[in-house]
Motif scaffolding. Structure first.
Motif, mmCIF file in Angstrom:
data_model
loop_
_atom_site.group_PDB
_atom_site.id
_atom_site.type_symbol
_atom_site.label_atom_id
_atom_site.label_comp_id
_atom_site.label_asym_id
_atom_site.label_seq_id
_atom_site.Cartn_x
_atom_site.Cartn_y
_atom_site.Cartn_z
ATOM 1 N N THR A 260 106.455 32.462 17.684
ATOM 2 C CA THR A 260 106.363 31.484 16.547
ATOM 3 C C THR A 260 107.485 31.856 15.341
ATOM 4 O OG1 THR A 260 104.205 30.715 17.076
ATOM 5 C CG2 THR A 260 105.210 29.904 15.210
ATOM 6 N N ILE A 261 107.530 32.977 15.007
ATOM 7 C CA ILE A 261 108.421 33.430 13.886
ATOM 8 C C ILE A 261 109.991 33.231 14.569
ATOM 9 C CG2 ILE A 261 109.293 35.340 12.470
ATOM 10 C CD1 ILE A 261 106.651 36.211 12.350
ATOM 11 N N ASN A 262 110.159 33.457 15.706
ATOM 12 C CA ASN A 262 111.281 33.569 16.526
ATOM 13 C C ASN A 262 111.824 31.987 16.656
ATOM 14 O OD1 ASN A 262 113.903 34.706 17.737
ATOM 15 N ND2 ASN A 262 113.108 33.822 19.486
ATOM 16 N N GLN A 263 110.788 31.197 16.886
ATOM 17 C CA GLN A 263 111.288 29.905 16.985
ATOM 18 C C GLN A 263 111.478 29.116 15.679
ATOM 19 O OE1 GLN A 263 107.718 27.993 18.699
ATOM 20 N NE2 GLN A 263 107.874 28.974 20.541
ATOM 21 N N THR A 264 111.142 29.629 14.766
ATOM 22 C CA THR A 264 111.359 29.253 13.336
ATOM 23 C C THR A 264 112.954 29.604 13.098
ATOM 24 O OG1 THR A 264 109.288 29.242 12.514
ATOM 25 C CG2 THR A 264 111.113 29.254 10.736
ATOM 26 N N LYS A 265 113.335 30.814 13.182
ATOM 27 C CA LYS A 265 114.578 31.272 13.227
ATOM 28 C C LYS A 265 115.669 30.473 14.142
ATOM 29 C CE LYS A 265 117.650 35.340 13.962
ATOM 30 N NZ LYS A 265 117.838 36.871 14.538
ATOM 31 N N ILE A 266 115.370 30.117 15.249
ATOM 32 C CA ILE A 266 116.048 29.166 16.152
ATOM 33 C C ILE A 266 116.161 27.939 15.484
ATOM 34 C CG2 ILE A 266 116.185 28.062 18.309
ATOM 35 C CD1 ILE A 266 114.710 30.350 19.637
ATOM 36 N N ALA A 267 115.114 27.318 14.991
ATOM 37 C CA ALA A 267 115.235 25.829 14.382
ATOM 38 C C ALA A 267 116.306 26.151 13.138
ATOM 39 C CB ALA A 267 113.763 25.329 13.969
ATOM 40 N N LEU A 268 116.035 27.086 12.319
ATOM 41 C CA LEU A 268 116.860 27.499 11.045
ATOM 42 C C LEU A 268 118.393 27.179 11.580
ATOM 43 C CD1 LEU A 268 114.936 29.861 9.040
ATOM 44 C CD2 LEU A 268 115.728 27.632 8.153
ATOM 45 N N ARG B 6 123.514 37.419 11.674
ATOM 46 C CA ARG B 6 123.184 38.434 12.454
ATOM 47 C C ARG B 6 122.220 39.435 11.905
ATOM 48 N NH1 ARG B 6 128.257 40.684 16.297
ATOM 49 N NH2 ARG B 6 128.627 38.486 17.324
ATOM 50 N N GLU B 7 122.243 39.556 10.493
ATOM 51 C CA GLU B 7 121.407 40.501 9.782
ATOM 52 C C GLU B 7 119.898 39.972 9.566
ATOM 53 O OE1 GLU B 7 124.526 39.815 8.852
ATOM 54 O OE2 GLU B 7 125.248 41.599 9.488
ATOM 55 N N ILE B 8 119.788 38.526 9.796
ATOM 56 C CA ILE B 8 118.415 37.989 9.699
ATOM 57 C C ILE B 8 117.739 38.462 11.009
ATOM 58 C CG2 ILE B 8 117.275 35.895 9.569
ATOM 59 C CD1 ILE B 8 118.828 36.469 6.999
ATOM 60 N N LYS B 9 116.494 39.163 10.790
ATOM 61 C CA LYS B 9 115.892 39.785 11.829
ATOM 62 C C LYS B 9 114.205 39.240 11.689
ATOM 63 C CE LYS B 9 118.963 42.452 13.173
ATOM 64 N NZ LYS B 9 119.771 42.279 14.410
ATOM 65 N N CYS B 10 113.710 39.109 12.988
ATOM 66 C CA CYS B 10 112.197 38.625 13.069
ATOM 67 C C CYS B 10 111.411 39.926 12.666
ATOM 68 C CB CYS B 10 112.006 37.849 14.162
ATOM 69 S SG CYS B 10 112.631 36.355 14.665
#
Length: 377
Positions: free
Chosen positions: A133-141, A161-165
């Motif tokens: 779910t956290i990764n889905q939020t990153k994809i949406a952002l 690229r520095e943004i990590k789940c």
């Protein structure tokens, strides 16, 4: 040319105040004076250079006052509404409303930095969200800000690229062993969803594809199942089922029916005249609940949890049955390319990486082959 407290020139738009802080300022296209203060001269220079670049390269008429929320609403309803699958659109909407809006919705979109985005993901992790779910939020952002860049609202996407789940490493996907599968199928005989579970184990369907099946999709003479659509439940506010195309173009496919899968469908067809149907809308659907409508996916998982507890195995979701089907196919010697087509994947690497698992039983069998080879030498 601005100067520091010692009288040394430090650059246009820069100066040092009496308290030691450095001032960076410039005049925007709209005639507004923009100024910020920094403890270090280099920070002031970096901010001034970046801001001036954005001023000259972005659509400043929109970006100057546009909030994240304003752009998101425009992006979702005017740009993405009819260009992506409804389930993806709903996911973007949900992730924004539940996880993003509260933290950055009121910010000016050009003010959002990578650390703001990282903070959103960190907050979700602290609240106990699943990594998926956290990764889905990153994809949406990323999708949301990428569109802002493409439309010249901002210059850079803050999802770098520095943004990590945050969280643990991705766990291996759950697959039933052969013994677990046999025990589960035996228990399915007494389950209200037993036919659905067994059918997925024979076809590898996604739950949305299963719910969307109609009798027009079945060819008993050729023993094939035609997959062309998917049925998704929109919860929260909408509370309705939505029929869409398959997940990908490759999702439109024909699946050969095993004898067991064909038998399940024949039994369903024989019961067709006797069954209850909630409305004419579902009259041709194959898999309906006892109220005569498609079942909410959450109930499939609740029943699986009950069965797993009853037979003493680790609980799993209905999607695990699709993983298990794929793994059994490989163990039976099916070519990966054939399995890719049956599962409806665009890329064979997806098939191998996501859905094919080597179980403990299979590893032991393969090592036994090596042991026998040594004995023959």
């Amino acid at each position: 040319m601005g100067k520091n407290l010692k009288g040394k020139e430090i650059g246009i738009g820069l100066s040092q105040r009496k308290d030691g802080k450095y001032s960076a300022r410039y005049l925007s296209k709209s005639g507004k004076r923009i100024e910020k203060y920094f403890p270090k001269l280099q920070d002031a220079r970096n901010w001034l250079a970046e801001t001036k670049y954005q001023e000259s390269h972005s659509n400043i008429g929109m970006a100057a006052n546009m909030t994240v929320d304003a752009w998101f609403q425009y992006w979702l309803y005017n740009i993405k509404k009819n260009t992506i699958r409804m389930s993806t659109w709903e996911n973007y909407k949900g992730r924004y409303e539940y996880d993003i809006k509260e933290l950055i919705g009121d910010m000016i979109i050009s003010d959002v930095k990578p650390f703001h985005c990282q903070n959103i993901l960190n907050e979700m992790f602290e609240k106990g969200y699943a990594k998926g779910t956290i990764n889905q939020t990153k994809i949406a952002l990323h999708a949301f800000f990428s569109s802002a860049v493409a439309n010249e609202i901002i210059v850079k996407n803050p999802i770098s690229r520095e943004i990590k789940c945050p969280g643990e490493k991705k766990k291996e996907r759950r697959v039933l062993t052969v013994d677990e599968q046999k025990a589960f199928i035996e228990s399915c005989k007494d389950s209200i969803y037993g036919e659905e579970y067994c059918f997925i184990l024979q076809t590898g369907l996604r739950v949305g594809e299963l719910l969307a099946l109609t009798w027009a999709d079945v060819d008993f003479q050729k023993k094939v199942l035609r997959i062309s659509k998917s049925l998704h439940y929109q919860g929260k506010k909408e509370r309705q089922f939505v029929l869409t195309e398959t997940k990908t173009k490759n999702g439109m496919r024909e699946i050969p029916l095993t004898d067991e899968a064909a038998e399940i469908l024949r039994k369903k067809r024989n019961k067709r005249k006797k069954r209850k149907v909630a409305s004419i809308e579902w009259a041709d659907n194959i898999f309906l609940n006892n109220k005569g409508r498609p079942e909410y996916p959450v109930y499939y998982n609740k029943e699986i949890k009950r069965i797993a507890s009853e037979i003493g195995i680790e609980e799993f979701s209905i999607h695990t049955l699709r993983h298990t089907f794929a793994t059994r196919c490989i163990e039976a010697g099916m070519r990966p390319k054939t399995l890719q087509e049956i599962l409806g994947h665009a890329n064979i690497s997806v098939t191998m990486d996501l859905y094919v698992h080597v179980t403990d039983d299979e590893r032991a069998t393969e090592m036994k082959k090596l042991e026998n080879l040594y004995k023959m030498a």
